[in-house]
Design a protein around this motif. Structure first.
Motif, PDB file in Angstrom:
ATOM      1  N   LYS A 108       0.770  -1.298   0.001  1.00 21.09           N
ATOM      2  CA  LYS A 108       0.050  -0.089   0.086  1.00 21.09           C
ATOM      3  C   LYS A 108       0.987   1.399  -0.031  1.00 21.09           C
ATOM      4  N   ALA A 109       2.271   1.118   0.684  1.00 24.69           N
ATOM      5  CA  ALA A 109       2.950   2.213   0.516  1.00 24.69           C
ATOM      6  C   ALA A 109       3.624   2.621  -0.767  1.00 24.69           C
ATOM      7  N   PHE A 110       3.636   1.513  -1.557  1.00 17.83           N
ATOM      8  CA  PHE A 110       4.219   1.967  -2.827  1.00 17.83           C
ATOM      9  C   PHE A 110       3.179   2.391  -3.811  1.00 17.83           C
ATOM     10  N   GLY A 111       1.728   1.780  -3.641  1.00 19.80           N
ATOM     11  CA  GLY A 111       0.819   2.263  -4.079  1.00 19.80           C
ATOM     12  C   GLY A 111       0.341   3.634  -3.721  1.00 19.80           C
ATOM     13  N   GLN A 112       0.563   4.034  -2.660  1.00 16.55           N
ATOM     14  CA  GLN A 112       0.361   5.605  -2.238  1.00 16.55           C
ATOM     15  C   GLN A 112       1.419   6.463  -2.909  1.00 16.55           C
ATOM     16  N   ALA A 113       2.602   5.836  -3.254  1.00 13.93           N
ATOM     17  CA  ALA A 113       3.435   6.705  -4.009  1.00 13.93           C
ATOM     18  C   ALA A 113       3.427   6.931  -5.394  1.00 13.93           C
ATOM     19  N   GLY A 114       2.503   5.881  -5.806  1.00 16.70           N
ATOM     20  CA  GLY A 114       1.923   5.908  -7.488  1.00 16.70           C
ATOM     21  C   GLY A 114       2.690   4.887  -8.169  1.00 16.70           C
ATOM     22  N   ALA A 115       3.347   4.013  -7.470  1.00 20.07           N
ATOM     23  CA  ALA A 115       4.292   2.885  -8.298  1.00 20.07           C
ATOM     24  C   ALA A 115       3.343   1.883  -8.990  1.00 20.07           C
ATOM     25  N   GLY A 116       2.106   1.789  -8.665  1.00 14.94           N
ATOM     26  CA  GLY A 116       1.232   0.968  -9.487  1.00 14.94           C
ATOM     27  C   GLY A 116      -0.167   0.792  -8.638  1.00 14.94           C
ATOM     28  N   LEU A 117      -1.134   0.255  -9.397  1.00 12.18           N
ATOM     29  CA  LEU A 117      -2.212  -0.199  -8.852  1.00 12.18           C
ATOM     30  C   LEU A 117      -2.307  -1.205  -7.936  1.00 12.18           C
ATOM     31  N   PHE A 118      -3.101  -1.373  -6.841  1.00 10.46           N
ATOM     32  CA  PHE A 118      -3.026  -2.482  -5.975  1.00 10.46           C
ATOM     33  C   PHE A 118      -4.628  -2.756  -5.380  1.00 10.46           C
ATOM     34  N   VAL A 119      -4.649  -4.054  -4.660  1.00 13.12           N
ATOM     35  CA  VAL A 119      -5.921  -4.470  -4.334  1.00 13.12           C
ATOM     36  C   VAL A 119      -5.936  -4.558  -2.859  1.00 13.12           C
ATOM     37  N   GLY A 120      -7.101  -4.466  -2.331  1.00 10.59           N
ATOM     38  CA  GLY A 120      -7.322  -4.646  -0.983  1.00 10.59           C
ATOM     39  C   GLY A 120      -8.799  -4.917  -0.571  1.00 10.59           C
ATOM     40  N   PRO A 121      -9.248  -5.546   0.554  1.00 10.61           N
ATOM     41  CA  PRO A 121     -10.429  -5.828   0.920  1.00 10.61           C
ATOM     42  C   PRO A 121     -11.495  -4.711   0.722  1.00 10.61           C
ATOM     43  N   ARG A 122     -12.582  -4.799   0.153  1.00 13.74           N
ATOM     44  CA  ARG A 122     -13.421  -3.643  -0.021  1.00 13.74           C
ATOM     45  C   ARG A 122     -14.321  -3.110   1.322  1.00 13.74           C
ATOM     46  N   ALA A 123     -14.008  -4.258   2.352  1.00 11.46           N
ATOM     47  CA  ALA A 123     -14.775  -3.936   3.637  1.00 11.46           C
ATOM     48  C   ALA A 123     -13.992  -2.799   4.399  1.00 11.46           C
ATOM     49  N   ILE A 124     -12.830  -2.561   4.068  1.00  9.07           N
ATOM     50  CA  ILE A 124     -11.914  -1.385   4.505  1.00  9.07           C
ATOM     51  C   ILE A 124     -11.510  -0.581   3.839  1.00  9.07           C
ATOM     52  N   ALA A 125     -12.381  -0.287   2.566  1.00  8.26           N
ATOM     53  CA  ALA A 125     -11.621   0.756   1.291  1.00  8.26           C
ATOM     54  C   ALA A 125     -11.739   1.922   1.860  1.00  8.26           C
ATOM     55  N   LYS A 183     -16.087 -11.027  -7.685  1.00 11.13           N
ATOM     56  CA  LYS A 183     -15.677 -12.567  -7.700  1.00 11.13           C
ATOM     57  C   LYS A 183     -14.447 -13.165  -7.019  1.00 11.13           C
ATOM     58  N   VAL A 184     -13.501 -12.161  -6.729  1.00 12.86           N
ATOM     59  CA  VAL A 184     -12.540 -12.535  -5.799  1.00 12.86           C
ATOM     60  C   VAL A 184     -12.524 -11.917  -4.569  1.00 12.86           C
ATOM     61  N   ARG A 185     -12.532 -12.940  -3.362  1.00  9.08           N
ATOM     62  CA  ARG A 185     -12.647 -12.672  -2.301  1.00  9.08           C
ATOM     63  C   ARG A 185     -11.433 -13.172  -1.017  1.00  9.08           C
ATOM     64  N   GLU A 186     -11.272 -12.122  -0.386  1.00 11.91           N
ATOM     65  CA  GLU A 186     -10.296 -12.280   0.667  1.00 11.91           C
ATOM     66  C   GLU A 186     -11.192 -12.955   2.016  1.00 11.91           C
ATOM     67  N   GLN A 187     -10.840 -13.971   2.368  1.00  9.47           N
ATOM     68  CA  GLN A 187     -11.315 -14.735   3.422  1.00  9.47           C
ATOM     69  C   GLN A 187     -10.440 -14.594   4.771  1.00  9.47           C
ATOM     70  N   ILE A 188     -11.150 -14.612   6.139  1.00 13.77           N
ATOM     71  CA  ILE A 188     -10.233 -14.527   7.078  1.00 13.77           C
ATOM     72  C   ILE A 188     -10.750 -15.626   8.000  1.00 13.77           C
ATOM     73  N   PHE A 189      -9.934 -16.506   8.463  1.00 20.43           N
ATOM     74  CA  PHE A 189     -10.108 -17.267   9.553  1.00 20.43           C
ATOM     75  C   PHE A 189      -9.504 -17.401  10.832  1.00 20.43           C
ATOM     76  N   ALA A 190     -10.276 -18.025  11.822  1.00 18.81           N
ATOM     77  CA  ALA A 190      -9.563 -18.059  13.225  1.00 18.81           C
ATOM     78  C   ALA A 190      -9.356 -19.564  13.184  1.00 18.81           C
ATOM     79  N   ILE A 191      -8.204 -19.949  13.392  1.00 24.06           N
ATOM     80  CA  ILE A 191      -7.882 -21.505  13.613  1.00 24.06           C
ATOM     81  C   ILE A 191      -7.605 -21.651  15.089  1.00 24.06           C
ATOM     82  N   THR A 192      -8.073 -22.781  15.740  1.00 26.20           N
ATOM     83  CA  THR A 192      -8.185 -22.636  17.249  1.00 26.20           C
ATOM     84  C   THR A 192      -7.967 -24.462  17.305  1.00 26.20           C
ATOM     85  N   THR A 193      -7.608 -24.606  18.516  1.00 28.57           N
ATOM     86  CA  THR A 193      -7.653 -26.260  18.865  1.00 28.57           C
ATOM     87  C   THR A 193      -9.057 -26.513  19.358  1.00 28.57           C
ATOM     88  N   GLU A 194      -9.878 -25.298  19.632  1.00 31.76           N
ATOM     89  CA  GLU A 194     -11.346 -25.614  20.047  1.00 31.76           C
ATOM     90  C   GLU A 194     -12.212 -25.623  18.857  1.00 31.76           C
TER      91      GLU A 194
END
Length: 297
Positions: free
Chosen positions: A232-249, A266-277
């Motif tokens: 994102k820092a490179f994107g801020q400097a104008g080095a190129g387009l980049f992607v990120g989650p729409r939820a925090i756009a 059609k492309v989604r970033e998923q977030i998982f919690a992995i636990t021993t429970e």
């Protein structure tokens, strides 16, 4: 016969970590030392606890039975230590979170922040690293939860459960200067445009590459990043387009002074919690899960 609990812990660590080499790293011992202690334990019990299948170690029937009891023994031991720390020192109990290094840190903060607002909030211990290393720590209860962009990988010798916290489509961002030089239509504006690609460890990268191919656009890849904040820092400097989650756009646009150029539903970033429970029973886990349902339904 008297059971040697140190030997039992070595066995338990090997079983949970999946290999003697990984257990040696976690215990800060040599593989030879652990192997010798396992042999001593097997001799005292009169049973083989592991058998080698190719290059992997697999528990025998006796090993699986003993592992179940060892889980209970060491879980009780950890509870006793935590209880005494809580009552005698009045220090909040630690809640240890592993964060896969492919996870966007801004997303992680938004998910974890509610745990800081709980009554009797735990003391958060956040550790970042590669997913396989974090799962090894989870297996021996040095972490309470791992937050990752993928579920527990198949074939990993860790007894755990994957909980989908949420998912978000992707947005494409660009600095104002770069946006001014691009055509107006999306996704055509991506064709031959400079593009910052997420690293190979990012779970959605294959789906993103397939989407680009189906959309018949070929951006010019100028850099790849394992660290999303650096991208994102490179994107801020104008080095190129980049992607990120729409939820925090909105956060990305404000923080990095960029603008949304289009959406990739059609492309989604998923977030998982992995636990021993099997269930997310800890109040901090429940707070994280609730925030995820609100932010990434």
């Amino acid at each position: 016969m008297t059971l040697n609990y140190k030997h039992l812990r070595y066995f338990w660590t090997v079983a949970r970590a999946g290999s003697i080499a990984q257990a040696a790293r976690l215990l800060h011992l040599t593989p030879h030392s652990i192997s010798a202690q396992l042999t001593t334990l097997e001799t005292s019990l009169g049973a083989s606890l592991f058998r080698r299948v190719g290059r992997r170690l697999e528990l025998t029937d006796a090993g699986r039975r003993i592992l179940g009891h060892a889980d209970e023994i060491f879980a009780l031991g950890d509870q006793i230590v935590d209880l005494m720390r809580d009552e005698s020192l009045s220090i909040p109990l630690p809640f240890r979170i592993g964060i896969a290094d492919a996870m966007p840190k801004s997303v992680v903060y938004q998910l974890i922040e509610p745990a800081l607002q709980l009554d009797n909030a735990p003391r958060l211990v956040c550790r970042e690293g590669r997913l396989e290393n974090l799962l090894g720590e989870l297996a021996v209860h040095r972490l309470d939860i791992v937050i990752a962009d993928r579920p527990l990988p198949p074939g990993v010798s860790v007894r755990g459960f994957s909980h989908l916290l949420g998912e978000s489509p992707l947005s494409v961002f660009a600095s104002a200067g770069l946006a001014a030089r691009l055509p107006a239509s999306f996704p055509a504006l991506l064709d031959r445009a400079p593009f910052l690609l997420p690293g190979e460890d990012v779970a959605f990268r294959p789906a993103l590459m397939q989407w680009l191919e189906r959309s018949k656009v070929q951006p010019r890849i100028v850099a790849e990043f394992d660290d999303s904040a650096l991208m994102k820092a490179f994107g801020q400097a104008g080095a190129g387009l980049f992607v990120g989650p729409r939820a925090i756009a909105p956060y990305i646009c404000e923080q990095y002074k960029v603008q949304v150029m289009g959406e990739i539903d059609k492309v989604r970033e998923q977030i998982f919690a992995i636990t021993t429970e099997r269930k997310l029973s800890h109040p901090a886990m429940q707070a994280i899960s609730q925030r995820a349902r609100e932010a990434m339904p």
